[in-house]
Design an enzyme around this catalytic site. Structure first.
Site, PDB file in Angstrom:
ATOM      1  N   LEU A 228       1.496 -19.580 -15.116  1.00  0.00           N
ATOM      2  CA  LEU A 228       0.163 -20.021 -14.726  1.00  0.00           C
ATOM      3  C   LEU A 228      -0.910 -19.007 -15.123  1.00  0.00           C
ATOM      4  O   LEU A 228      -0.842 -17.832 -14.740  1.00  0.00           O
ATOM      5  CB  LEU A 228       0.119 -20.270 -13.218  1.00  0.00           C
ATOM      6  CG  LEU A 228      -1.191 -20.829 -12.662  1.00  0.00           C
ATOM      7  CD1 LEU A 228      -1.489 -22.195 -13.268  1.00  0.00           C
ATOM      8  CD2 LEU A 228      -1.124 -20.907 -11.136  1.00  0.00           C
ATOM      9  N   ASP A 229      -1.899 -19.473 -15.895  1.00  0.00           N
ATOM     10  CA  ASP A 229      -3.068 -18.675 -16.297  1.00  0.00           C
ATOM     11  C   ASP A 229      -2.692 -17.408 -17.053  1.00  0.00           C
ATOM     12  O   ASP A 229      -3.437 -16.433 -17.046  1.00  0.00           O
ATOM     13  CB  ASP A 229      -3.922 -18.316 -15.073  1.00  0.00           C
ATOM     14  CG  ASP A 229      -4.575 -19.535 -14.446  1.00  0.00           C
ATOM     15  OD1 ASP A 229      -4.906 -20.470 -15.192  1.00  0.00           O
ATOM     16  OD2 ASP A 229      -4.741 -19.556 -13.214  1.00  0.00           O
ATOM     17  N   GLU A 230      -1.534 -17.415 -17.722  1.00  0.00           N
ATOM     18  CA  GLU A 230      -1.104 -16.226 -18.452  1.00  0.00           C
ATOM     19  C   GLU A 230      -0.778 -16.523 -19.911  1.00  0.00           C
ATOM     20  O   GLU A 230      -0.134 -15.729 -20.583  1.00  0.00           O
ATOM     21  CB  GLU A 230       0.106 -15.591 -17.766  1.00  0.00           C
ATOM     22  CG  GLU A 230      -0.206 -15.021 -16.378  1.00  0.00           C
ATOM     23  CD  GLU A 230       0.969 -14.296 -15.757  1.00  0.00           C
ATOM     24  OE1 GLU A 230       1.939 -14.005 -16.491  1.00  0.00           O
ATOM     25  OE2 GLU A 230       0.923 -14.014 -14.550  1.00  0.00           O
TER      26      GLU A 230
END
EC number: 3.5.1.10
Length: 285
Positions: A228-230
């Site tokens: 997530l979000d990486e």
């Protein structure tokens, strides 16, 4: 020049001496004029990338070019593709209630400054429907709950197929995609989030940032992955703020930055200027 067209050639390969020379010599030998080019050797991944826009005559034979360049590609171990410079890939935009990023993308699309054609808008809320109606773009309302998420994602898959969307943009779409869908969309799904992450997660991040007295706010656009979000970062922007900025002012500034950064990432991807290099990207602006 009258009667001339432009094409874009992209190559990626293991780094080695003479790759750029081989590519450019091939274009020169065929009388093709290079009007813009970028190249980069990534010491981290050991890959070499070339992006070149060249002019062709109106009798340019792409199949003949492909056959001939395929021999160079085989000899130099190049992954490559060729496309008309004016090609506009189809994009499906997902949004929720916050519409600042969606509105900006639609404006750029209407004024032909996005580099892509928006072929559909989907949302887990009805709020965005009026945007689609105003721009005469297909709108699909796909409600999502914990219990119905698998069915909702199947609807998204069907929508991607029906619209022939070549990539997907999460314009502040406030739903986390499943790991399976993230893998299916690898390298062709772009997300935007405020750069206060991971420090200020959850609701009202800018209010949290204000309470901590932050001196920088910004936004990050990246490819979606199961982490997530990486995912690999495409574009970022940050601006300085000080004690005079109220939480509402931070929200206003943050939304402006989010819209700009997402649009920049979408345009770069649409124009083929982004190369994945492991967990990183190479972006030829």
């Amino acid at each position: 020049m009258s009667g001339h067209q432009s094409h874009i050639l992209r190559t990626a390969s293991p780094d080695a001496v003479g790759i750029l020379a081989s590519v450019m010599a091939f274009l020169a030998d065929r009388g093709l004029s290079v009007v813009e080019s970028h190249d980069f050797a990534d010491s981290v991944s050991g890959r070499f990338f070339v992006w070149a826009r060249f002019e062709t005559s109106d009798v340019f034979d792409a199949e003949d070019f492909g056959r001939a360049f395929g021999e160079v590609a085989l000899r130099r171990d190049l992954a490559w593709n060729l496309r008309p410079a004016g090609y506009r890939p189809k994009v499906l935009v997902l949004a929720s209630k916050m519409d600042h990023c969606l509105n900006d993308l639609l404006f750029r699309h209407r004024s032909d400054r996005l580099g892509a054609d928006i072929v559909g808008i989907a949302s887990n809320h009805e709020d965005a429907r009026w945007h689609a109606d105003r721009h005469e773009i297909r709108f699909d309302h796909i409600p999502v709950s914990k219990e119905t998420k698998p069915q909702a994602e199947d609807q998204l898959r069907k929508l991607i197929d029906e619209t022939s969307a070549e990539f997907v943009v999460l314009a502040r779409y406030m739903q986390v995609l499943s790991n399976d869908l993230c893998r299916e969309l690898e390298g062709r799904c772009i997300n935007i989030h405020h750069s206060a992450l991971p420090s200020f997660k959850g609701a009202r991040p800018y209010h949290q940032a204000h309470a901590r007295g932050v001196k920088l706010i910004g936004a990050t656009a990246h490819y979606v992955t199961a982490d997530l979000d990486e995912g690999p970062i495409i574009a970022q922007e940050a601006v300085s703020v000080d004690h005079r900025a109220t939480p509402d002012r931070l929200v206003e500034m943050g939304r402006d930055i989010e819209a700009r950064v997402l649009a920049r990432a979408v345009k770069a991807h649409a124009e083929g200027r982004v190369f994945l290099s492991g967990a990183r990207t190479v972006v030829f602006d």
